[in-house]
Design a protein around this motif. Structure first.
Motif, PDB file in Angstrom:
ATOM      1  N   THR A  92      -2.850   6.231   3.763  1.00  0.00           N
ATOM      2  CA  THR A  92      -4.130   5.951   4.421  1.00  0.00           C
ATOM      3  C   THR A  92      -5.286   5.997   3.430  1.00  0.00           C
ATOM      4  O   THR A  92      -6.285   5.312   3.630  1.00  0.00           O
ATOM      5  CB  THR A  92      -4.394   6.924   5.589  1.00  0.00           C
ATOM      6  N   GLN A 108       0.840  -1.204   0.000  1.00  0.00           N
ATOM      7  CA  GLN A 108       0.000   0.000   0.000  1.00  0.00           C
ATOM      8  C   GLN A 108       0.872   1.250   0.000  1.00  0.00           C
ATOM      9  O   GLN A 108       0.566   2.221  -0.692  1.00  0.00           O
ATOM     10  CB  GLN A 108      -0.926   0.018   1.217  1.00  0.00           C
ATOM     11  N   GLU A 114      -9.267   0.465  -0.173  1.00  0.00           N
ATOM     12  CA  GLU A 114      -9.295  -1.000  -0.171  1.00  0.00           C
ATOM     13  C   GLU A 114     -10.300  -1.557   0.827  1.00  0.00           C
ATOM     14  O   GLU A 114     -10.866  -2.621   0.604  1.00  0.00           O
ATOM     15  CB  GLU A 114      -7.900  -1.569   0.111  1.00  0.00           C
ATOM     16  N   ARG A 115     -10.541  -0.862   1.918  1.00  0.00           N
ATOM     17  CA  ARG A 115     -11.524  -1.310   2.907  1.00  0.00           C
ATOM     18  C   ARG A 115     -12.947  -0.947   2.518  1.00  0.00           C
ATOM     19  O   ARG A 115     -13.893  -1.296   3.218  1.00  0.00           O
ATOM     20  CB  ARG A 115     -11.187  -0.714   4.275  1.00  0.00           C
ATOM     21  N   SER A 148      -5.534   2.605   1.931  1.00  0.00           N
ATOM     22  CA  SER A 148      -6.160   1.719   2.906  1.00  0.00           C
ATOM     23  C   SER A 148      -7.673   1.932   2.969  1.00  0.00           C
ATOM     24  O   SER A 148      -8.448   0.972   2.977  1.00  0.00           O
ATOM     25  CB  SER A 148      -5.533   1.955   4.287  1.00  0.00           C
TER      26      SER A 148
END
Length: 125
Positions: free
Chosen positions: A46, A34, A52-53, A49
């Motif tokens: 971030t 990442q 991706e979440r 992240s």
């Protein structure tokens, strides 16, 4: 057929999750962390992240930078997502249709008040 006004509806949670899964799959397939992807795409780690979440959905320019940084087509980030006329977003995959007509509501702003269906992840029940 009468023309419809443009929608201002936000992306659905299913759409964000699917795009995030696709991004993670492409990133892992490219063998990139990442942090490395964020450096290549000039976005904060971030943000990668969150994407991706499934907590955020990228703007077009960000999606293009991500795809280019992973050396994949933009289509690879939206696999399983489809747009149909009438502002209907279809997310293909393991989603179940759940009836929600038995909840108490005044019906204002509640799509479940008229007995409509809502798609939920198959493993969320």
């Amino acid at each position: 057929m009468s023309p419809r006004a443009p929608t201002t509806a936000p992306p659905t949670p299913e759409m964000k999750v699917r795009l995030g899964q696709n991004l993670a799959r492409c990133r892992v397939g490219a063998g990139v962390s990442q942090e490395e992807l964020s450096f290549r795409a000039s976005i904060h780690r971030t943000e990668v992240s969150l994407l991706e979440r499934g907590e955020r959905i990228p703007r077009v320019d960000t999606a293009l930078r991500l795809a280019g940084s992973l050396d994949v087509a933009l289509d690879d980030l939206v696999v399983g997502l489809e747009w149909r006329p009438g502002y209907e977003v279809v997310v293909h995959g393991s989603w179940e249709v759940v009836e929600r007509g038995d909840q108490k509501s005044n019906g204002v702003g509640d799509p479940s008040a008229n007995g409509s269906t809502v798609e939920t992840p198959a493993n969320s029940q």
